[in-house]
Structure formats: structure tokens, C-alpha cells
Design an enzyme around this catalytic site. Structure first.
Site, mmCIF file in Angstrom:
data_model
loop_
_atom_site.group_PDB
_atom_site.id
_atom_site.type_symbol
_atom_site.label_atom_id
_atom_site.label_comp_id
_atom_site.label_asym_id
_atom_site.label_seq_id
_atom_site.Cartn_x
_atom_site.Cartn_y
_atom_site.Cartn_z
ATOM 1 C CB ALA A 241 -0.946 0.002 1.197
ATOM 2 C CB THR A 242 4.101 2.234 1.524
ATOM 3 O OG1 THR A 242 3.693 2.113 2.883
ATOM 4 C CG2 THR A 242 5.064 3.412 1.412
ATOM 5 C CG ASN B 40 -3.074 3.306 10.794
ATOM 6 O OD1 ASN B 40 -3.571 4.286 10.238
ATOM 7 N ND2 ASN B 40 -1.955 3.383 11.491
ATOM 8 C CD GLN C 73 -4.787 -1.551 9.142
ATOM 9 O OE1 GLN C 73 -5.363 -2.579 9.509
ATOM 10 N NE2 GLN C 73 -3.487 -1.372 9.329
ATOM 11 C CB SER D 293 -1.461 -3.610 2.358
ATOM 12 O OG SER D 293 -0.381 -4.245 2.999
ATOM 13 N N GLY D 294 -1.090 -6.650 1.018
ATOM 14 C CA GLY D 294 -1.273 -8.079 1.211
ATOM 15 C C GLY D 294 -1.110 -8.553 2.637
ATOM 16 C CG HIS D 295 1.842 -6.775 5.460
ATOM 17 N ND1 HIS D 295 2.008 -6.409 6.773
ATOM 18 C CD2 HIS D 295 1.917 -5.637 4.744
ATOM 19 C CE1 HIS D 295 2.178 -5.093 6.842
ATOM 20 N NE2 HIS D 295 2.130 -4.600 5.628
ATOM 21 C CB THR E 52 11.233 -9.111 -12.309
ATOM 22 O OG1 THR E 52 12.296 -8.868 -13.244
ATOM 23 C CG2 THR E 52 10.773 -10.551 -12.423
ATOM 24 C CB CYS F 168 5.075 3.507 9.996
ATOM 25 S SG CYS F 168 4.618 2.261 8.784
#
Length: 381
Positions: free
Chosen positions: A70-71, A151, A179, A198-200, A243, A328
């Protein structure tokens, strides 16, 4: 055993996702840009993932590009739209003072380069209203950037309502959905121009995410006119060269499928844990931060009376993993910029403690022991 209550920072990779990632690392390991069998297998896998992920927000596959998270998506959306603003003389941007630093800092960069940025404060509710945004709208407003779910507090912002309001204007809407993606899915099918994913946060690996750039029917089906901020290849519509991380992309798609398939059970379990936690904490004195009628079920932000949050973290470190705010910024020990923007005094803003969870990763929570540990630090009333 330390119970993990910091899912807003990151989540453990789901084992089913890890199996998919490993497969694409060791079996179908080709480069999606290569023109042979291995490369074609990887390319087909990526396009299946793109098609599915776009469908979760009601979009077309060619409206979604893959990023590192996301960043990066936020930076591409915000900085990539700036040249269009400069060419058209539209240099006004509206955002909120409770955004993640991945939005605030790019916008501060634009402000230092001639853009005018309005930072709206939500007040004690932690929720910016669509009306407040529309009141600030001007003919030269290029962009509104508003997060989906905060968040730190878990408060849901009215992004769907705002998207519908802005459709009648030339102003673009960007939503940081790090989120909220997978947690409040219906909101993101609204006509939002740009969505960062965001994936994580949903059980996928760190290092993968996506940016949706939706076409507008009233603008001749044109996407937001983004320009690249990185160069070095033609991948991802020339907006994100490099890639493609095929294993991570496949992991992101698998995590999204799991979240969608198990959404009802997840919501119920998250709400049950929330109720259990608040019931157990009733023996302590605390204040809930943010409008509790507009929150996701898996994030709670509390300020405990007469207890220093940092001292509390030290006391609880062997039993629960919690945070004082965004991962962060929490290392700085400064008052939360989110809670301060909500109008909380510095003492309360400094003592905000965030509990966040994936139900399956917090099932062993001993609420009674947690509450007893906090109560011991509070002077008798």
C-alpha cells in the site's frame, strides 16, 4: 505463550497461502515476462490473480496493477497524479489529519512543491464526514485522499458515500484501503477512482499489494492520468517497472480468496473476541477512542486512566503483543498524531493502546490475566 494482538501492523501468513507461494517459487517459477513455457505459465497465473483481485472491488482486470504494498501504491497514486495537476492548474488536495504516514508524507512533499493541501480533522469521533470534504471542494481541487479504515482506531471512513458525491465533479478520489480491504468489502465496490491494497494485512506475505485505477464513464472511460514515479521497464502499464513477484502475487490472490470465502465466520469471531475483551477489561478504567458505532470488529483503541502506555507495554510483553499506534511510528514514543487530530489531550494521545487481531491468531487470549495485569497498575479509584 504471547498472544498476538497486533494484526493491524501485520498478520501471520496463512499456511494455505504459504503453500501457494512455495509452489510458485519452486515449481512454476518462471518470469512472467519470458516468452517460453515457464514464462507463459507465470504470466497466465498473474493474469488469473489480477482478474480475481479486480473482481473483489467490482473492477476490470486491466484497472489493477501489482505493487510492493500500500505504501508504494499510495505514492504512485499521489505523486503520479501531480503532473496532471500542474498542467491543468489544479493544485488543491483534500485529505485528513489521521491518514497513515504513507499518505501524509507524499502529500507534504507535494505541499513543498506548490500544492495546497487541506488536512481535515475529524474530532473525537475519529470520522471525517463526506459533508466536511465537500465543503472544502473547489474548482481547482485535483484530488481527495481519504483512508478506508483508520489503522489506529479502526474507525471506518465514509469513502463509498464520498465516491458517489465526487462522481459529479472532476476531482479524483484515492482511498488507502490497507486496513479495510477484505474486512469491509462492499465499500470498495463504490466508484472510487484509486484504491491502494496491502497483502500482509490479510494473511498474504509482506512485499506485495496492488493499486486500482478505475475508469470513469463520465470521463470517456479514462483512468486517472497517472505518470510513473519509477522507470526501468514496461511492466504494469509502465506505472510500476520491474520483474513481477509471481509467488507473492499468487499468495495475495489466495489470501483474498480465503478472506472472501470465510468473511462471515471471520466477522463473527472477531466480534466475539471484541466483546470478550471489553467485558474482561470492565474491571479496569479506560476510555474507548473513536466512534464505536463505525468501527471494524477487530481493532480497539483504549486509553487507560492513570497508566503510562509504555510502562504497560513492558508489563504485558510476556503475555500479549500490542501496540501504541502505527508500526511505522510507534518507535518514536510521541503522542499519536491520529489521537491528537481527534482532539484528545496529549496525556490521552500518548497513552492510546491498540489491540487488533485475526481471530485465529488470538484464540488463546487470557482476558482475565490481561485485565488483572492492567488493574494492578492503576491506583485505586
Amino acid at each position: 505463550m504471547v498472544t498476538y494482538l497486533d494484526a493491524a501492523a501485520t498478520t501471520r501468513v496463512d499456511q494455505r497461502v504459504a503453500d501457494v507461494v512455495l509452489h510458485w517459487m519452486t515449481s512454476e517459477f518462471g518470469n512472467a515476462g519470458s516468452r517460453h513455457g515457464y514464462g507463459n505459465q507465470a504470466k497466465r497465473g498473474v493474469e488469473r490473480a489480477r482478474e480475481y483481485l479486480a473482481s473483489t472491488v467490482g473492477a476490470e482486470p486491466d484497472e489493477l496493477i501489482f505493487t510492493s504494498g500500500a505504501t508504494e501504491s499510495n505514492n504512485i497514486a499521489l505523486l503520479g497524479l501531480a503532473p496532471h495537476g500542474e498542467r491543468t492548474g489544479r493544485r488543491h488536495i483534500i485529505t485528513s489529519a489521521i491518514e497513515h504516514k504513507a499518505v501524509l508524507e507524499p502529500l507534504e512533499h507535494l505541499a513543498s512543491h506548490g500544492f495546497e493541501v487541506d488536512f481535515l480533522k475529524p474530532g473525537p469521533s475519529g470520522r471525517v464526514t463526506a459533508e466536511a470534504v465537500m465543503e472544502r471542494l473547489r474548482p481547482d481541487t485535483l484530488l481527495v485522499s481519504l483512508m478506508h479504515v483508520n489503522n489506529e482506531t479502526g474507525v471506518i471512513q465514509p469513502v463509498a458515500e464520498l465516491a458517489r458525491e465526487l462522481q459529479a465533479t472532476p476531482t479524483y478520489l484515492h482511498v488507502d484501503a490497507a486496513q479495510g480491504y477484505g474486512k469491509v468489502p462492499d465499500d470498495l465496490t463504490a466508484p472510487i477512482d484509486m484504491i491502494s491494497i496491502s497483502g500482509h494485512k490479510i494473511g498474504a506475505p509482506k512485499g506485495v499489494g496492488a493499486l486500482l485505477t478505475r475508469r470513469r464513464e463520465d470521463m470517456d472511460d479514462e483512468r486517472p492520468p497517472l505518470e510513473p514515479i519509477m522507470f526501468g521497464g514496461g511492466q504494469e502499464r509502465k506505472l510500476r517497472p520491474g520483474t513481477l513477484p509471481v509467488p507473492l502475487i499468487m499468495g495475495l490472490a489466495e489470501a483474498a480468496r480465503i478472506v472472501e470465502a470465510e468473511h462471515v465466520q471471520w466477522q463473527s469471531a472477531a466480534q466475539e473476541l471484541r466483546s470478550r475483551l471489553l467485558t474482561g477489561l470492565a474491571q479496569t478504567r479506560f476510555h474507548l477512542n473513536g466512534d464505536q458505532d463505525c468501527v471494524v470488529p477487530h481493532i480497539i483503541n483504549l486509553s487507560f486512566e492513570d497508566v503510562d502506555a509504555e510502562a504497560l507495554l513492558v508489563t504485558l510483553k510476556d503475555s500479549v503483543a500490542v501496540a501504541t499506534g502505527s508500526a511505522c511510528t510507534s518507535a518514536s514514543y510521541a503522542p499519536s498524531h491520529v489521537l491528537r487530530a481527534m482532539g484528545l489531550p496529549d496525556e490521552a494521545a500518548s497513552n492510546g493502546l491498540r489491540f487488533s487481531w485475526f481471530p485465529s491468531q488470538a484464540a488463546d487470549l487470557d482476558v482475565e490475566a490481561l485485565a488483572n495485569g492492567i488493574a494492578k497498575l492503576q491506583p485505586r479509584a
